[in-house]
Design an enzyme around this catalytic site. Sequence first.
Site, short mmCIF file in Angstrom:
data_model
loop_
_atom_site.label_atom_id
_atom_site.label_comp_id
_atom_site.label_asym_id
_atom_site.label_seq_id
_atom_site.Cartn_x
_atom_site.Cartn_y
_atom_site.Cartn_z
N HIS A 134 0.85 -1.19 0.00
CA HIS A 134 0.00 0.00 0.00
C HIS A 134 0.89 1.24 0.00
O HIS A 134 2.04 1.20 0.48
CB HIS A 134 -0.90 0.01 1.24
CG HIS A 134 -1.95 -1.04 1.22
ND1 HIS A 134 -3.06 -0.99 2.05
CD2 HIS A 134 -2.09 -2.18 0.50
CE1 HIS A 134 -3.82 -2.03 1.84
NE2 HIS A 134 -3.25 -2.78 0.90
N GLU A 194 0.96 3.90 1.80
CA GLU A 194 1.45 4.33 3.11
C GLU A 194 2.64 3.48 3.56
O GLU A 194 3.64 4.01 4.05
CB GLU A 194 0.33 4.22 4.16
CG GLU A 194 -0.89 5.05 3.84
CD GLU A 194 -2.00 4.26 3.12
OE1 GLU A 194 -3.18 4.52 3.44
OE2 GLU A 194 -1.67 3.42 2.26
N CYS A 204 -6.23 1.92 5.80
CA CYS A 204 -6.81 0.67 6.33
C CYS A 204 -6.17 0.37 7.69
O CYS A 204 -5.26 1.07 8.14
CB CYS A 204 -6.57 -0.47 5.35
SG CYS A 204 -4.83 -0.95 5.21
N CYS A 218 -2.31 -0.14 7.51
CA CYS A 218 -1.56 1.09 7.32
C CYS A 218 -1.66 2.01 8.54
O CYS A 218 -0.69 2.67 8.90
CB CYS A 218 -2.05 1.80 6.06
SG CYS A 218 -1.63 0.88 4.56
#
Length: 173
Positions: free
Chosen positions: A54, A56, A84, A87
């Site tokens: 992801h 992040e 999420c 993260c």
Amino acid sequence: MNHEFYMDKALELARQAAAADEIPVGALIVNPANGEIIASAHNLSQHSLDATAHAEILAIQEACRKLNSNRLRGLDMYVTLEPCTMCAAAISFARIEHLYIGTEDPKGGAVLNGVKFYQQPTCHHRPIVESGFLQDECSQILKSFFQARRLHGRRAAGCQQPTPETALLPLRT
């Protein structure tokens, strides 16, 4: 600091992700003392065949490598979509100071929605969270991406399944 400036940079990363048929999320890590962008990334889960890739997480990894530290105290993160749970936890563990969110994610978000990770008693570090920076633009890129997927099938027209040779293409920043 001009929060819209940095969110616009994160949006550009999200556009790069969309062009690569990745879910369009972009993230930056910024030093608020001097405005320097320390790290930037967009989602790469599809092309890297890594569910944890992801934006992040990738930005945190890049910043940690650059600064030779597993803590990013005093730094800020700008991300186009509410993080999420995975993260949100990584942001907490990295000790990010401020988290600036473009648009909320009622289904998958874990900061302002869902489990509200930073409000849990087991959370050791809680960044200061602000939301709604370039919200319409951040929301629209996601809506357009998923609308195109519904119209053209899982992969957008012209996109190919990544191969080991193309799985980790460098980011354009």
